[in-house]
Enzyme design. Structure first.
Site, PDB file in Angstrom:
ATOM      1  CG  ASP A  13      -1.910  -1.164   1.196  1.00  0.00           C
ATOM      2  OD1 ASP A  13      -2.251  -1.634   0.096  1.00  0.00           O
ATOM      3  OD2 ASP A  13      -2.293  -1.621   2.294  1.00  0.00           O
ATOM      4  CE  LYS A  16       2.362  -2.456  -4.355  1.00  0.00           C
ATOM      5  NZ  LYS A  16       2.084  -2.088  -2.947  1.00  0.00           N
ATOM      6  N   GLY A  40      -4.578  -4.196  -3.837  1.00  0.00           N
ATOM      7  CA  GLY A  40      -5.554  -3.149  -4.154  1.00  0.00           C
ATOM      8  C   GLY A  40      -4.756  -1.927  -4.526  1.00  0.00           C
ATOM      9  CG  HIS A  41      -2.023  -1.976  -7.009  1.00  0.00           C
ATOM     10  ND1 HIS A  41      -1.112  -2.569  -7.847  1.00  0.00           N
ATOM     11  CD2 HIS A  41      -1.770  -2.517  -5.788  1.00  0.00           C
ATOM     12  CE1 HIS A  41      -0.364  -3.418  -7.173  1.00  0.00           C
ATOM     13  NE2 HIS A  41      -0.759  -3.411  -5.921  1.00  0.00           N
ATOM     14  CD  GLN A 225       0.658  -8.823  -2.542  1.00  0.00           C
ATOM     15  OE1 GLN A 225       1.315  -9.465  -3.342  1.00  0.00           O
ATOM     16  NE2 GLN A 225      -0.605  -8.521  -2.766  1.00  0.00           N
ATOM     17  N   GLY A 303     -10.800  -2.917   3.263  1.00  0.00           N
ATOM     18  CA  GLY A 303     -11.377  -1.806   4.025  1.00  0.00           C
ATOM     19  C   GLY A 303     -10.902  -1.755   5.469  1.00  0.00           C
TER      20      GLY A 303
HETATM   21  P1  GDP Z   1      -0.729   0.373  -3.549  1.00  0.00           P
HETATM   22  O1  GDP Z   1      -1.354  -0.888  -3.078  1.00  0.00           O
HETATM   23  O2  GDP Z   1       0.734   0.425  -3.288  1.00  0.00           O
HETATM   24  O3  GDP Z   1      -1.060   0.708  -4.971  1.00  0.00           O
HETATM   25  O4  GDP Z   1      -1.365   1.529  -2.651  1.00  0.00           O
HETATM   26  P2  GDP Z   1      -2.920   1.691  -2.260  1.00  0.00           P
HETATM   27  O5  GDP Z   1      -3.650   2.191  -3.434  1.00  0.00           O
HETATM   28  O6  GDP Z   1      -3.425   0.474  -1.589  1.00  0.00           O
HETATM   29  O7  GDP Z   1      -2.804   2.776  -1.118  1.00  0.00           O
HETATM   30  C1  GDP Z   1      -2.242   4.030  -1.321  1.00  0.00           C
HETATM   31  C2  GDP Z   1      -3.299   5.107  -1.004  1.00  0.00           C
HETATM   32  O8  GDP Z   1      -2.669   6.363  -0.908  1.00  0.00           O
HETATM   33  C3  GDP Z   1      -4.334   5.257  -2.097  1.00  0.00           C
HETATM   34  O9  GDP Z   1      -5.543   5.636  -1.511  1.00  0.00           O
HETATM   35  C4  GDP Z   1      -3.783   6.392  -2.960  1.00  0.00           C
HETATM   36  O10 GDP Z   1      -4.787   7.104  -3.661  1.00  0.00           O
HETATM   37  C5  GDP Z   1      -3.160   7.261  -1.907  1.00  0.00           C
HETATM   38  N1  GDP Z   1      -1.984   8.029  -2.302  1.00  0.00           N
HETATM   39  C6  GDP Z   1      -0.984   7.692  -3.177  1.00  0.00           C
HETATM   40  N2  GDP Z   1      -0.023   8.641  -3.189  1.00  0.00           N
HETATM   41  C7  GDP Z   1      -0.431   9.601  -2.307  1.00  0.00           C
HETATM   42  C8  GDP Z   1       0.155  10.813  -1.847  1.00  0.00           C
HETATM   43  O11 GDP Z   1       1.246  11.211  -2.224  1.00  0.00           O
HETATM   44  N3  GDP Z   1      -0.552  11.530  -0.924  1.00  0.00           N
HETATM   45  C9  GDP Z   1      -1.763  11.124  -0.436  1.00  0.00           C
HETATM   46  N4  GDP Z   1      -2.365  11.878   0.450  1.00  0.00           N
HETATM   47  N5  GDP Z   1      -2.332   9.977  -0.853  1.00  0.00           N
HETATM   48  C10 GDP Z   1      -1.662   9.225  -1.761  1.00  0.00           C
HETATM   49  P1  IMO Z   2      -0.941  -4.142  -2.256  1.00  0.00           P
HETATM   50  O1  IMO Z   2      -0.498  -4.707  -3.559  1.00  0.00           O
HETATM   51  C1  IMO Z   2      -0.980  -4.543   2.104  1.00  0.00           C
HETATM   52  C2  IMO Z   2      -1.053  -8.615   3.713  1.00  0.00           C
HETATM   53  C3  IMO Z   2      -2.304  -9.047   4.453  1.00  0.00           C
HETATM   54  C4  IMO Z   2      -1.687 -10.020   5.455  1.00  0.00           C
HETATM   55  C5  IMO Z   2      -0.593 -10.695   4.638  1.00  0.00           C
HETATM   56  C6  IMO Z   2      -0.987 -12.031   4.041  1.00  0.00           C
HETATM   57  O2  IMO Z   2      -2.225  -3.401  -2.311  1.00  0.00           O
HETATM   58  O3  IMO Z   2       0.172  -3.385  -1.602  1.00  0.00           O
HETATM   59  P2  IMO Z   2      -2.543 -12.723   1.985  1.00  0.00           P
HETATM   60  O4  IMO Z   2      -3.996 -12.500   1.744  1.00  0.00           O
HETATM   61  O5  IMO Z   2      -1.654 -12.147   0.932  1.00  0.00           O
HETATM   62  O6  IMO Z   2      -2.211 -14.156   2.275  1.00  0.00           O
HETATM   63  O7  IMO Z   2      -2.224 -11.916   3.350  1.00  0.00           O
HETATM   64  O8  IMO Z   2      -0.268  -9.793   3.598  1.00  0.00           O
HETATM   65  N1  IMO Z   2      -1.286  -8.102   2.344  1.00  0.00           N
HETATM   66  C7  IMO Z   2      -1.206  -6.818   2.015  1.00  0.00           C
HETATM   67  N2  IMO Z   2      -1.006  -5.716   2.771  1.00  0.00           N
HETATM   68  N3  IMO Z   2      -1.112  -4.422   0.770  1.00  0.00           N
HETATM   69  C8  IMO Z   2      -1.276  -5.510  -0.015  1.00  0.00           C
HETATM   70  O9  IMO Z   2      -1.275  -5.452  -1.363  1.00  0.00           O
HETATM   71  C9  IMO Z   2      -1.388  -6.772   0.609  1.00  0.00           C
HETATM   72  N4  IMO Z   2      -1.596  -8.034   0.157  1.00  0.00           N
HETATM   73  C10 IMO Z   2      -1.518  -8.830   1.219  1.00  0.00           C
HETATM   74  O10 IMO Z   2      -2.930  -7.961   5.083  1.00  0.00           O
HETATM   75  O11 IMO Z   2      -1.077  -9.307   6.495  1.00  0.00           O
HETATM   76 MG    MG Z   3      -2.884  -1.553  -1.842  1.00  0.00          MG
END
Ligand code: GDP
Ligand code: IMO
Ligand code: MG
Length: 431
Positions: A13, A16, A40-41, A225, A303
């Site tokens: 998270d 990426k 979840g990207h 991840q 969530g």
């Molecule tokens: P990923 O799994 O690495 O793609 O990241 P996620 O999408 O799960 O979580 C990143 C969250 O931070 C998302 O809600 C993005 O919209 C938000 N985000 C990304 N870059 C920034 C930033 O520079 N500032 C803020 N405030 N939010 C960001």
């Molecule tokens: P993105 O790509 C954050 C975490 C889960 C749990 C562990 C194992 O959005 O960064 P799993 O279901 O993979 O067997 O769970 O890994 N986890 C993540 N945490 N971002 C993710 O993906 C994750 N995918 C799995 O919360 O701790």
């Molecule tokens: Mg994510």
């Protein structure tokens, strides 16, 4: 001309999705190579939010090829839903834009049932998985009992494999996990439907990538991840079940390492984690609450609220070395506005020792206390900054200090979720 890998440098998270979407302009092909719909990207374009779980984050660009590589585990029902949602929103108009590896493994209903039941039985000791069947699907792959897309496409092979697996999984579900058993016919029919919907996307993606790269096309490898969730190099056993590191991009997409010239680590300017496991810089008080609120730290997949803490240079330094990162994209710097002092963890204290390298022992990780150095904070919002010089001096110093303690250049600073809320310092595709 470079091909670039985007790899999470923390516990996932990191942002990426945003960075991949941004760099897709420079690439021709975006490849997911591991994980599944545990990812979840989030992409925010003109204020419009899209969350992708399986389809690569290049999907919002109409002319880019999106590849789901052999290292991904695919839940076909979720993938079909995601494709349909994207199409409804005017994306993926041409089916040729998406390709799925014939060797990618298929997540089956028993994988999800086993994942959820095991977590329930673990009680307090649970891993906190996403419950998507990821671990059990990778277990079957390594146990050589998995079902790949190529197997799903061959009706007789699929029937035979499903029959054998269902028999074994039902014994395990009933006798060991005390769960309900699953019905062969129901699964056979629904997966038959998925087969027909997905058939047109399935191909030899390793070969396709080779042909495209020979023709001069540029590839962006999209990690899911993060390094600290890697099955080998993360906080085992509190990890996911795939190779999230750069090496995984080769095995998970079927390309040789010479094809990856730049590796960009994505790191937040602080740290978050979802699920269980050690987290030395975690903040359980008001500062953690502030980070969660200001950073909207709630999982894009489940969530769940994310655990929050200060920047951990021990973990990110480990990620830089492990992945051969050539640069870092530092995200969510805007979230730190308003803190008077901002600590950076430069080492862990365990007993009387200072540890500068990421420990393998779960016991040591659980007992590790952060050693902090404190930097000055800043008061002004950063979301409108577009050049490094737009940042207040304290924020500039914070970025430069992170660069020093993790041992690589920061090539991008992100100051908001939007595509445009970005300060690009160096374009990795031009290296
Ligand atoms: P990923 O799994 O690495 O793609 O990241 P996620 O999408 O799960 O979580 C990143 C969250 O931070 C998302 O809600 C993005 O919209 C938000 N985000 C990304 N870059 C920034 C930033 O520079 N500032 C803020 N405030 N939010 C960001
Ligand atoms: P993105 O790509 C954050 C975490 C889960 C749990 C562990 C194992 O959005 O960064 P799993 O279901 O993979 O067997 O769970 O890994 N986890 C993540 N945490 N971002 C993710 O993906 C994750 N995918 C799995 O919360 O701790
Ligand atoms: Mg994510």
């Amino acid at each position: 001309m470079s091909n670039v890998a985007i790899i999470g440098a923390q516990w996932g998270d990191e942002g990426k999705g945003k960075v991949v979407d941004l760099f897709t302009d420079e690439a021709d092909i975006v490849v997911r190579f591991q994980g599944g719909n545990n990812a979840g990207h989030t992409l925010v374009v003109n204020g419009d939010k899209t969350i992708l779980h399986l389809v690569p984050s290049g999907a919002l660009h109409p002319d880019k090829l999106c590849v789901i590589g052999n290292g991904v585990v695919v839940d076909p029902e979720i993938l079909i839903e995601e494709i349909q949602t994207l199409k409804r929103r005017g994306h993926l108009v041409d089916d040729e834009q998406l390709r799925i590896s014939e060797q990618a493994h298929v997540i089956m209903p028993y994988h999800k049932a086993i994942d959820l039941a095991r977590e329930r039985l673990r009680g307090k000791g649970k891993i906190g998985t996403t419950g998507r069947g990821i671990g059990p699907a990778y277990e079957d792959k390594v146990a050589r009992t998995g079902i790949r897309f190529v197997d799903l496409l061959e009706e007789d092979t699929f029937r035979e494999k499903l029959q054998r697996n269902i028999e074994e999984k039902n014994i395990y579900l009933k006798a060991i996990l005390k769960e309900k058993t699953l019905d062969f016919d129901k699964i056979h029919v629904s997966y038959g439907r998925y087969r027909e919907k997905l058939r047109k996307f399935v191909t030899n993606t390793g070969l396709l990538l080779d042909q495209e790269m020979r023709a001069g096309k540029r590839v962006l490898f999209e990690g899911a991840q993060g390094t600290l969730l890697d099955v080998d190099h993360g906080t085992y056993p509190y990890v996911t079940s795939s190779s999230t590191v750069t090496g995984g991009a080769c095995s998970g997409s079927g390309v040789g390492p010479q094809h990856i010239q730049q590796v960009i680590g994505i790191s937040k300017a602080y740290t978050t984690r979802v699920g269980s496991g050690p987290f030395p810089t975690e903040l359980n008080g008001p500062d953690g609450e502030t980070l969660r609120r200001e950073g909207a730290e709630f999982g894009a997949t489940t969530g769940r609220s994310r655990r929050c803490g200060w920047f951990d240079a021990v973990g990110v330094r480990h990620a830089v070395r492990m992945n051969g990162m050539t640069g870092i994209a530092l995200t969510k710097l805007d979230v730190l506005t308003g803190f008077k002092k901002i600590p950076i963890c430069t080492a862990y204290r365990y007993g009387s020792k200072d540890l500068h390298e990421f420990p393998a022992s779960s016991k040591v990780m659980h007992g590790a206390q952060p050693v902090y150095e404190e930097l000055a904070g800043w008061e002004v919002p950063l979301d409108d900054a577009r050049n490094f010089s737009d940042l207040p001096v304290a924020a500039q110093k914070y970025v430069r200090r992170i660069e020093e303690v993790v041992g690589t250049k920061i090539i991008l600073v992100s100051v908001g979720p939007g595509r445009e809320q970005t300060i690009l310092l160096k374009n990795p595709f031009e290296s």
